[in-house]
Design an enzyme around this catalytic site. Structure first.
Site, PDB file in Angstrom:
ATOM      1  N   CYS A   1      23.376   4.557  -1.018  1.00  0.00           N
ATOM      2  CA  CYS A   1      22.198   4.305  -1.789  1.00  0.00           C
ATOM      3  C   CYS A   1      22.451   2.763  -2.297  1.00  0.00           C
ATOM      4  CB  CYS A   1      22.012   5.326  -2.930  1.00  0.00           C
ATOM      5  SG  CYS A   1      20.696   4.605  -3.880  1.00  0.00           S
TER       6      CYS A   1
ATOM      7  N   CYS B   1      20.076   8.739 -10.087  1.00  0.00           N
ATOM      8  CA  CYS B   1      19.744   7.474  -9.460  1.00  0.00           C
ATOM      9  C   CYS B   1      18.639   6.804 -10.082  1.00  0.00           C
ATOM     10  CB  CYS B   1      19.591   7.715  -8.061  1.00  0.00           C
ATOM     11  SG  CYS B   1      18.966   5.912  -7.066  1.00  0.00           S
TER      12      CYS B   1
ATOM     13  N   LYS C   1     -20.307  -4.220  13.596  1.00  0.00           N
ATOM     14  CA  LYS C   1     -19.617  -3.321  14.521  1.00  0.00           C
ATOM     15  C   LYS C   1     -18.702  -2.469  13.652  1.00  0.00           C
ATOM     16  CE  LYS C   1     -16.648  -3.665  18.603  1.00  0.00           C
ATOM     17  NZ  LYS C   1     -16.500  -2.459  18.665  1.00  0.00           N
TER      18      LYS C   1
ATOM     19  N   GLU D   1     -25.971  -6.158  14.479  1.00  0.00           N
ATOM     20  CA  GLU D   1     -25.416  -5.042  13.431  1.00  0.00           C
ATOM     21  C   GLU D   1     -24.112  -5.281  13.288  1.00  0.00           C
ATOM     22  OE1 GLU D   1     -26.178  -1.611  15.852  1.00  0.00           O
ATOM     23  OE2 GLU D   1     -28.310  -2.056  16.228  1.00  0.00           O
TER      24      GLU D   1
ATOM     25  N   ASP E   1     -15.778   0.208  12.647  1.00  0.00           N
ATOM     26  CA  ASP E   1     -14.700   0.391  13.338  1.00  0.00           C
ATOM     27  C   ASP E   1     -14.360   1.773  13.170  1.00  0.00           C
ATOM     28  OD1 ASP E   1     -12.518   0.001  14.734  1.00  0.00           O
ATOM     29  OD2 ASP E   1     -11.069  -1.022  13.472  1.00  0.00           O
TER      30      ASP E   1
ATOM     31  N   LYS F   1     -16.099 -10.217  18.182  1.00  0.00           N
ATOM     32  CA  LYS F   1     -15.016  -9.514  17.640  1.00  0.00           C
ATOM     33  C   LYS F   1     -14.550 -10.525  16.423  1.00  0.00           C
ATOM     34  CE  LYS F   1     -12.940  -5.847  18.993  1.00  0.00           C
ATOM     35  NZ  LYS F   1     -12.558  -5.391  20.240  1.00  0.00           N
TER      36      LYS F   1
ATOM     37  N   CYS G   1      22.325   3.049  -6.644  1.00  0.00           N
ATOM     38  CA  CYS G   1      23.448   3.586  -6.979  1.00  0.00           C
ATOM     39  C   CYS G   1      24.846   3.943  -6.401  1.00  0.00           C
ATOM     40  CB  CYS G   1      23.067   5.178  -7.713  1.00  0.00           C
ATOM     41  SG  CYS G   1      22.832   6.320  -6.400  1.00  0.00           S
TER      42      CYS G   1
ATOM     43  N   CYS H   1      18.936   9.392  -0.821  1.00  0.00           N
ATOM     44  CA  CYS H   1      19.802   9.119  -1.771  1.00  0.00           C
ATOM     45  C   CYS H   1      19.943  10.512  -2.481  1.00  0.00           C
ATOM     46  CB  CYS H   1      19.568   8.172  -2.690  1.00  0.00           C
ATOM     47  SG  CYS H   1      20.620   8.247  -4.486  1.00  0.00           S
TER      48      CYS H   1
ATOM     49  N   TYR I   1     -22.911   6.626  10.925  1.00  0.00           N
ATOM     50  CA  TYR I   1     -23.769   5.717  10.972  1.00  0.00           C
ATOM     51  C   TYR I   1     -24.656   5.712  12.273  1.00  0.00           C
ATOM     52  CZ  TYR I   1     -21.812   3.620   6.600  1.00  0.00           C
ATOM     53  OH  TYR I   1     -21.475   3.358   5.253  1.00  0.00           O
TER      54      TYR I   1
HETATM   55  S1  IVH Z   1     -23.546  -0.001  20.780  1.00  0.00           S
HETATM   56  C1  IVH Z   1     -23.672   0.578  25.352  1.00  0.00           C
HETATM   57  N1  IVH Z   1     -23.469  -0.665  17.990  1.00  0.00           N
HETATM   58  O1  IVH Z   1     -18.175  -0.370  19.272  1.00  0.00           O
HETATM   59  C2  IVH Z   1     -23.593   0.613  23.644  1.00  0.00           C
HETATM   60  N2  IVH Z   1     -21.460  -0.139  19.077  1.00  0.00           N
HETATM   61  O2  IVH Z   1     -16.979  -1.896  21.511  1.00  0.00           O
HETATM   62  C3  IVH Z   1     -22.503   0.694  22.918  1.00  0.00           C
HETATM   63  N3  IVH Z   1     -19.459   0.205  17.835  1.00  0.00           N
HETATM   64  O3  IVH Z   1     -18.092   2.209  21.893  1.00  0.00           O
HETATM   65  C4  IVH Z   1     -22.425   0.933  21.696  1.00  0.00           C
HETATM   66  N4  IVH Z   1     -20.509  -0.255  15.944  1.00  0.00           N
HETATM   67  O4  IVH Z   1     -18.168   2.784  19.407  1.00  0.00           O
HETATM   68  C5  IVH Z   1     -22.864  -0.135  19.244  1.00  0.00           C
HETATM   69  N5  IVH Z   1     -23.582  -0.985  15.765  1.00  0.00           N
HETATM   70  C6  IVH Z   1     -22.839  -0.599  16.813  1.00  0.00           C
HETATM   71  C7  IVH Z   1     -21.620  -0.329  16.703  1.00  0.00           C
HETATM   72  C8  IVH Z   1     -20.787  -0.059  17.961  1.00  0.00           C
HETATM   73  C9  IVH Z   1     -19.436   0.119  16.195  1.00  0.00           C
HETATM   74  C10 IVH Z   1     -18.450   0.814  18.536  1.00  0.00           C
HETATM   75  C11 IVH Z   1     -18.984   1.766  19.474  1.00  0.00           C
HETATM   76  C12 IVH Z   1     -18.614   1.376  20.877  1.00  0.00           C
HETATM   77  C13 IVH Z   1     -17.750   0.149  20.641  1.00  0.00           C
HETATM   78  C14 IVH Z   1     -17.760  -0.821  21.781  1.00  0.00           C
END
Ligand code: IVH
Length: 726
Positions: free
Chosen positions: A462, A485, A137, A135, A139, A363, A465, A480, A273
């Site tokens: 400034c 200006c 990840k 999936e 942020d 990552k 000017c 300024c 999500y």
């Molecule tokens: S699974 C024990 N799935 O990433 C399971 N986490 O680095 C942990 N995160 O704390 C979570 N997308 O905040 C999972 N598709 C995803 C995610 C996800 C983002 C974040 C989540 C977690 C952190 C871990």
């Protein structure tokens, strides 16, 4: 019952009404039908990104529901689409223990590390099946939503809790309710479709989800994110209001979720999500792929990019695909999460101290680069604010060449210790403007600009000017103060013409520079005296584009008071404040002559904003500018919003502790809507608003047959004004 339970009680706490105004069954049916329609449209719009009706049509239905609920407060329920935005939670957030710890994940940074992890997984799994679900990840920050299944067969959202330290999080339910992709109620058909129907929850046979017999609640875990577009809008607004920018969408989402004002949260447009489903603290037995499908069936938003991968090389293919689409996604992602699909296999793999062995986070390499600072320039903004900017040795980061990075202010330069010649790490986050995150030692053998011996200092004059710079005590920024200006004028013009402001298309940086350098434009007002002839004499300006610009300028005269107030660039007056001021005062004249007290009587205008407005109009030049704009035919008025009279003629008695509104706030809101609050209950009392531990007054109300409502009922009557965000 706790205070929060009172508002969000899944049974929809509604003290019985004792007068004969009970909603007729037809009205109740109409209300329910409207709610069902609105829920459906919210799902289409916020989850599926596929609206079936126009915004206007949606608003009309919402307004109809509000009106019906206001007339029948006894029918307001906490899961009604009108109830997303509640009152502020004055006491901060309640701590809540998680049903199962919200763990973090181990990280992998390369395909080799993923392959190592895969080997370990297969070894430990033995004869059990190993396939993966990969999936995105996201942020953001993780969140646990708890739903309770009602005797009627539907489920209601009862709480939303942040991850916190993994064991104990914070109850941010009021804020979570404003996230449109979080359903407040899930009907029985959807539960069945997700395998959480009666067969799953209460029959002697475990259902599809393999849920324990008799379970009546479940939990959805996932990630709250702030979409990049919402983040940029928020930062633009903050900048216009003179506030610091948020560093990235994750910080912005985290800050927003912990805001004590749900109506602020509602405007910020967070998104949720879903990725896990838990029953009684256990992951659903169906496995990860089926879980994602079940979550979708529940009406949750699930990221579209996920894949079942039989082997780790399929996982690597997936993450390459995702990385390629990263830049075009509506939200920030920082990698890919790989999870073992089968629950039985997961159970055998178990956990290390802080993370499951059955999942790993791959990552992406940070979108950062190392380069050298060639010079530190200082630019001047429209308010006169001086900002240091690092001029860099060009460096490629994530597909673009970065040559400049904002250093924001002198404090930031000092904090980082950046000097001319320093080697620095530059990051491109969710924000368009790259920023410097740290200074690093000079790489071996590198030559370039020699590092300056002197730390950077903000100029005292400034740079454009030459006027002496002002730095007020306690403020990090230098200004300024010369209103003539050239840099300030140019920035003011650009801001004035901006899309969200006076919307003068075609007035870009190059043209503004030509207009000011040629002396054709010395003030905003000069835009409105421009004619074709001198315009076409400018280099690279053809007759066609000049005519188009003049048309745009002419049209902007009708932008109206709110836009114009914004365009003038009064400090701390952004879009929302300008609209509120325009609505409250109706004319430029009225705003310009209002006292600080009168200004502060406007919702959301505090002493700082009021003082800034007074200062602006106290300045003779500004007043002359406004006058001239008026004489040139710019619209200086707005429809004045009628003071609300929604509750006119009604008297209220408050008793007990309301779940979110303080006594004073409830009183202020009722009075703002034209109602009256009195101390004791009599036959003349229209409504008694009862909270927890309501005592004698409640008994008295019942005795006299006065209508009793709860906070949700009151909010329903108030929001029927249509003044808040939905
Ligand atoms: S699974 C024990 N799935 O990433 C399971 N986490 O680095 C942990 N995160 O704390 C979570 N997308 O905040 C999972 N598709 C995803 C995610 C996800 C983002 C974040 C989540 C977690 C952190 C871990």
């Amino acid at each position: 019952m706790s205070a929060d339970d009172l508002l969000f009680d899944p049974r929809g706490y509604n003290p019985a009404m004792s007068r004969g105004e009970m909603g007729s069954p037809e009205i109740e049916a109409r209300i329910e039908a409207l709610r069902a329609e609105l829920r459906h449209h919210e799902h289409c719009y916020y989850v599926l990104d596929a609206p079936e009706v126009s915004d206007a049509e949606y608003d009309l239905k919402m307004r109809a529901l509000r009106a019906l609920e206001a007339a029948h407060p006894e029918l307001v329920t906490a899961d009604s689409p009108t109830q997303r935005v509640g009152g502020r939670s004055a006491e901060g957030f309640r701590k809540v223990a998680h049903s199962r710890p919200m763990l973090s994940l181990d990280n992998a940074y390369s395909a080799e590390e993923l392959a190592d992890w895969d080997r370990r997984v297969r070894e430990l799994a033995g004869e059990l099946p190993v396939s993966y679900v990969a999936e995105m990840k996201l942020d953001g920050l993780s969140l646990a939503l708890r739903y309770e299944v009602q005797p009627t067969g539907e489920a209601r959202l009862v709480s939303g809790v942040t991850r916190g330290d993994g064991q104990v999080g914070e109850d941010v339910t009021g804020n979570v309710r404003t996230i449109r992709s979080v359903p407040l109620k899930i009907d029985a058909e959807k539960l069945s479709a997700a395998g959480l129907g009666p067969a799953g929850l209460s029959s002697p046979e475990p259902g599809l989800a393999g849920l324990p017999v008799g379970a009546s609640e479940f939990e959805v875990r996932g990630e709250v994110v702030m979409p990049i577009a919402a983040f940029e809008r928020m930062n633009e607004e903050r900048e216009r209001a003179g506030l610091a920018r948020a560093a990235n969408p994750r910080n912005a989402a985290a800050g927003t979720l912990r805001t004590l004002e749900p109506n602020v949260v509602a405007q910020r447009r967070l998104d949720f999500y879903a990725y896990f489903l838990l029953v009684a603290g256990e992951y659903a037995a169906m496995g990860q792929a089926a879980t994602l499908r079940a979550l979708e069936a529940l009406g949750m938003r699930v990221s579209r990019q996920w894949a079942v991968c039989a082997t780790i090389s399929e996982v690597v293919e997936f993450l390459e695909r995702v990385e390629a689409m990263r830049a075009g996604l509506p939200m920030e992602i920082d990698g890919v999460v790989v999870k073992v699909d089968a629950q039985a296999t997961r159970a055998r793999l178990g956990y290390t101290g802080r993370a499951p062995r059955w999942a790993i986070a791959y990552k992406f390499a940070a979108r950062a680069g190392v380069t050298q600072v060639r010079a530190i320039e200082v630019t001047v903004g429209r308010t006169g604010k001086l900002s240091p900017v690092a001029v860099l040795r060009p460096v490629g980061i994530g597909g673009t060449t970065v040559e400049r990075a904002s250093l924001f202010n002198a404090d930031e330069v000092a904090r980082l210790g950046v000097r001319v010649g320093s080697w620095v790490v530059v990051e491109r986050g969710g924000d368009v403007i790259p920023k410097i995150t740290t200074v690093v030692p000079t790489p071996e053998g590198e030559t370039g600009v020699a590092e300056s011996a002197e730390p950077f200092r903000m100029p005292v004059e400034c740079p454009v000017c030459g006027t002496a710079v002002r730095q007020s005590e306690g403020e990090v920024d230098s200004y300024c103060v010369n209103t003539d200006c050239a840099a300030r004028l140019q920035q003011s013009l650009l801001y004035f013409a901006h899309r969200g402001v006076m919307n003068i298309d075609g007035l870009g940086e190059a043209l503004v520079e030509q207009l000011t350098a040629s002396g054709l434009v010395r003030s905003i007002a000069d835009l409105y005296t421009l004619t074709l002839e001198p315009l076409v004499r400018l280099e690279r300006v053809g007759e066609k584009s000049a005519l188009a610009l003049l048309r745009e300028i002419e049209q902007s005269k009708q932008a109206g008071l709110a836009r114009l107030l914004m365009g003038l660039g009064v400090r701390f007056v952004g879009e929302r404040t300008a609209e509120l001021l325009a609505g409250a005062f109706g004319s430029m004249e009225a705003v310009a002559t209002a006292s600080e007290d009168e200004l502060m009587a406007v919702d959301e205008v505090g002493p700082k904003v009021a003082a800034s407005i007074r200062e602006f109009f106290g300045n003779e030049r500004n007043r002359a500018l406004v006058e001239r704009l008026g004489a040139l035919g710019l619209k200086m008025t707005a429809e004045k919003k009628q003071r609300s009279t929604e509750l006119a003629g009604l008297t209220f008695v408050l008793t007990g502790t309301l779940p979110t509104l303080g006594r004073d706030e409830a009183k202020a809101r009722i009075e703002a809507a034209g109602g009256k609050v009195v101390g004791s209950v009599s036959k003349k009392t229209s409504y008694v608003v009862a909270g927890e531990d309501a005592g004698g007054k409640l008994d008295k109300a019942r005795e006299l047959g006065v209508v009793v409502i709860d906070e949700a009922g009151l909010m329903g009557m108030l929001t029927a004004r249509g003044g808040d965000v939905q």
